[in-house]
Scaffold this active site. Structure first.
Site, PDB file in Angstrom:
ATOM      1  N   GLU A 149     -13.267  61.520  16.106  1.00  0.00           N
ATOM      2  CA  GLU A 149     -14.190  60.472  15.678  1.00  0.00           C
ATOM      3  C   GLU A 149     -14.890  60.839  14.375  1.00  0.00           C
ATOM      4  O   GLU A 149     -15.067  62.010  14.071  1.00  0.00           O
ATOM      5  CB  GLU A 149     -15.246  60.233  16.770  1.00  0.00           C
ATOM      6  CG  GLU A 149     -14.636  59.639  18.020  1.00  0.00           C
ATOM      7  CD  GLU A 149     -15.634  59.386  19.141  1.00  0.00           C
ATOM      8  OE1 GLU A 149     -15.521  58.334  19.773  1.00  0.00           O
ATOM      9  OE2 GLU A 149     -16.506  60.233  19.390  1.00  0.00           O
ATOM     10  N   CYS A 151     -21.398  74.538  23.776  1.00  0.00           N
ATOM     11  CA  CYS A 151     -22.840  74.332  23.959  1.00  0.00           C
ATOM     12  C   CYS A 151     -23.036  73.322  25.099  1.00  0.00           C
ATOM     13  O   CYS A 151     -22.451  72.242  25.070  1.00  0.00           O
ATOM     14  CB  CYS A 151     -23.487  73.827  22.670  1.00  0.00           C
ATOM     15  SG  CYS A 151     -23.252  74.958  21.284  1.00  0.00           S
ATOM     16  N   CYS A 161     -25.551  62.612  17.274  1.00  0.00           N
ATOM     17  CA  CYS A 161     -25.290  64.049  17.350  1.00  0.00           C
ATOM     18  C   CYS A 161     -24.949  64.471  18.769  1.00  0.00           C
ATOM     19  O   CYS A 161     -25.686  64.181  19.705  1.00  0.00           O
ATOM     20  CB  CYS A 161     -26.525  64.844  16.928  1.00  0.00           C
ATOM     21  SG  CYS A 161     -27.111  64.461  15.309  1.00  0.00           S
ATOM     22  N   CYS A 176     -23.864  69.508  24.544  1.00  0.00           N
ATOM     23  CA  CYS A 176     -23.068  68.745  23.568  1.00  0.00           C
ATOM     24  C   CYS A 176     -21.791  68.244  24.228  1.00  0.00           C
ATOM     25  O   CYS A 176     -21.037  69.025  24.822  1.00  0.00           O
ATOM     26  CB  CYS A 176     -22.729  69.636  22.381  1.00  0.00           C
ATOM     27  SG  CYS A 176     -21.643  68.859  21.179  1.00  0.00           S
ATOM     28  N   CYS A 230     -14.034  71.222  20.561  1.00  0.00           N
ATOM     29  CA  CYS A 230     -14.791  72.346  20.006  1.00  0.00           C
ATOM     30  C   CYS A 230     -14.745  73.490  21.005  1.00  0.00           C
ATOM     31  O   CYS A 230     -14.770  73.264  22.214  1.00  0.00           O
ATOM     32  CB  CYS A 230     -16.241  71.927  19.747  1.00  0.00           C
ATOM     33  SG  CYS A 230     -17.234  73.203  18.926  1.00  0.00           S
ATOM     34  N   CYS A 289     -20.280  61.302   8.624  1.00  0.00           N
ATOM     35  CA  CYS A 289     -20.245  62.462   9.506  1.00  0.00           C
ATOM     36  C   CYS A 289     -18.796  62.612   9.964  1.00  0.00           C
ATOM     37  O   CYS A 289     -18.238  61.692  10.563  1.00  0.00           O
ATOM     38  CB  CYS A 289     -21.184  62.199  10.682  1.00  0.00           C
ATOM     39  SG  CYS A 289     -21.182  63.513  11.907  1.00  0.00           S
TER      40      CYS A 289
HETATM   41  N1  SAH Z   1     -20.429  72.849  15.623  1.00  0.00           N
HETATM   42  C1  SAH Z   1     -21.327  72.556  14.533  1.00  0.00           C
HETATM   43  C2  SAH Z   1     -21.161  71.132  14.058  1.00  0.00           C
HETATM   44  C3  SAH Z   1     -21.644  70.076  15.020  1.00  0.00           C
HETATM   45  S1  SAH Z   1     -23.065  69.430  14.314  1.00  0.00           S
HETATM   46  C4  SAH Z   1     -22.746  72.854  14.950  1.00  0.00           C
HETATM   47  O1  SAH Z   1     -22.978  73.048  16.131  1.00  0.00           O
HETATM   48  O2  SAH Z   1     -23.606  72.960  14.095  1.00  0.00           O
HETATM   49  C5  SAH Z   1     -23.770  68.549  15.554  1.00  0.00           C
HETATM   50  C6  SAH Z   1     -25.253  68.873  15.689  1.00  0.00           C
HETATM   51  O3  SAH Z   1     -25.750  68.121  16.792  1.00  0.00           O
HETATM   52  C7  SAH Z   1     -25.473  70.333  16.032  1.00  0.00           C
HETATM   53  O4  SAH Z   1     -26.689  70.778  15.502  1.00  0.00           O
HETATM   54  C8  SAH Z   1     -25.547  70.253  17.532  1.00  0.00           C
HETATM   55  O5  SAH Z   1     -26.144  71.381  18.093  1.00  0.00           O
HETATM   56  C9  SAH Z   1     -26.327  68.984  17.738  1.00  0.00           C
HETATM   57  N2  SAH Z   1     -26.167  68.415  19.065  1.00  0.00           N
HETATM   58  C10 SAH Z   1     -25.180  68.636  19.936  1.00  0.00           C
HETATM   59  N3  SAH Z   1     -25.376  67.938  21.063  1.00  0.00           N
HETATM   60  C11 SAH Z   1     -26.515  67.264  20.894  1.00  0.00           C
HETATM   61  C12 SAH Z   1     -27.240  66.344  21.712  1.00  0.00           C
HETATM   62  N4  SAH Z   1     -26.810  66.013  22.922  1.00  0.00           N
HETATM   63  N5  SAH Z   1     -28.371  65.819  21.204  1.00  0.00           N
HETATM   64  C13 SAH Z   1     -28.796  66.159  19.978  1.00  0.00           C
HETATM   65  N6  SAH Z   1     -28.154  66.993  19.159  1.00  0.00           N
HETATM   66  C14 SAH Z   1     -27.030  67.553  19.618  1.00  0.00           C
END
Ligand code: SAH
Length: 374
Positions: A110, A134, A367, A137, A130, A123
């Site tokens: 996406e 985390c 995000c 996420c 991934c 974006c």
């Molecule tokens: N893998 C990279 C790129 C992804 S960026 C990274 O982690 O930085 C996506 C951003 O959204 C990251 O900062 C991630 O931690 C954040 N994110 C992930 N899940 C989220 C959620 N449920 N709510 C808000 N932010 C989230």
């Protein structure tokens, strides 16, 4: 793809069939070589590059500067179709649009276009899935399917630009359709960009090289976001680019960060921040510290205070992200009063802070919500 066990990390992507070779995978020199191998004059490579990067051409019919007899051969050899739109979904008054793409092997990814009064940001994804796992996420919960090729990364942006040019993504302030420009690119879609290092760097070169090598975007408009792969951050500093680095910190202490960002068990908070300060120094860019506020997990005033102590007097800016809901997660966004207190604590330390909007939330395009379910 089996769901990863809690804390399990996947650095190496599974290998599979390679996406077809595409112009955007290659440097300007390599393009000339390939064009020559196809039996065409090397300068056709520059013509083709101009069509792709500058004119945002949709296909061979528009290449009036190239003899009709050569077009099909060049298209087949250098501009294969890499991805098709499965669906577009929009929200926020049509100023946010998420696209679900199907790649050559059926894999789904996406990307999200966001229009603001003064700019358009895209974006994009750097991997399908991934491996960083985390727990808050949605992408991380799905595991890593594969790395995207350079051209698969670049083509997301090319498609966004073509769509804007065709007037499909709104008009600018003067009301002229197609006059808005895509100026900002964030590697914040699916995947950990620094785990697909070589292809992501090559994609950044294609985005920022002047025509006919690339799109000629400003490096300053590009943000690479990472969970904190320290050796890769150091390598990025060596590239001497002026792209912005965002670090997904989410906790100031190792104990909590070990669970929220499992890669913390490899590189601790202090190591990640040291690498980030070095990057800031060498790139001349302020670091973006990403912090998703999760109710009663990482949003306590004392953690804000600790974060403030770690960041003060450094070139950093905190981006607080109200947690976006993801399937199966028991966590929710912080209470407004806790968010306010968190901001206040950071400001007491003189640390600049903004709260990110929740753009795209209702279409699972915000995000951490990208899961590319067909
Ligand atoms: N893998 C990279 C790129 C992804 S960026 C990274 O982690 O930085 C996506 C951003 O959204 C990251 O900062 C991630 O931690 C954040 N994110 C992930 N899940 C989220 C959620 N449920 N709510 C808000 N932010 C989230």
């Amino acid at each position: 793809m089996p769901k990863p066990l809690p804390g399990e990390l996947t650095f190496a992507a599974p290998r599979g069939a390679k996406p077809p070779r595409h112009l955007a995978d290659l440097t300007a020199t390599e393009r000339r070589e390939v064009v020559a191998e196809l039996g065409e004059k090397p300068f056709r490579a520059d013509q083709l590059s101009r069509q792709y990067f500058s004119r945002l051409s949709a296909g061979p019919d528009e290449w009036t500067d190239i003899p009709a007899a050569s077009r099909a051969k060049l298209a087949e050899g250098l501009l294969p179709e890499l991805m098709t739109v499965v669906r577009n979904v929009s929200c926020d008054d049509d100023s946010t649009r998420k696209t679900l793409w199907k790649l050559f092997d059926g894999v789904l990814v996406e990307s999200v276009l966001m229009r603001y009064p003064d700019r358009v940001t895209m974006c994009i994804s750097s991997q399908a899935g991934c491996g960083m796992n985390c727990p808050f996420c949605a992408t991380g919960q799905a595991g890593l399917t594969r790395n995207l090729s350079t051209a698969e990364i670049v083509e997301q942006i090319a498609a966004g630009m073509r769509s804007i040019k065709a007037g499909e993504f709104g008009a600018d302030a003067s009301g002229e359709a197609g006059a808005v420009r895509l100026s900002n690119v964030v590697f914040m879609g699916m995947g950990e960009p620094l785990a697909n290092y070589k292809r992501v760097i090559a994609a950044i070169r294609r985005l920022t090289d002047p025509a006919p090598g690339g799109f000629g975007l400003s490096q300053r408009g590009i943000t690479v976001s990472t969970v904190g792969l320290v050796p890769a951050i150091n390598r990025l500093a060596d590239e001497e680019l002026s792209v912005r680095l965002a670090v997904s910190l989410h906790a100031p202490d190792d104990e909590l960060r070990d669970t929220l960002v499992p890669v913390n068990t490899r590189w601790r908070v202090a190591e990640v921040l040291d690498a980030a300060w070095d990057y800031a120094e060498r790139s001349g860019r302020r670091i973006s510290i990403e912090y998703a506020l999760i109710k009663d997990i990482n949003d306590q005033a004392w953690r804000a205070d600790l974060l403030g102590r770690l960041l003060k007097n450094h070139r950093a800016h905190v981006n607080l992200i109200p947690l976006n809901p993801t399937p199966g997660s028991k966590w929710t966004a912080s209470r407004p009063e806790d968010e306010r207190e968190f901001v206040r604590q950071l400001k007491l330390h003189g640390v600049p802070v903004t709260v990110r909007d929740t753009r795209g939330q209702e279409i699972d395009g915000a995000c951490g919500q990208l899961a590319a379910a067909g």
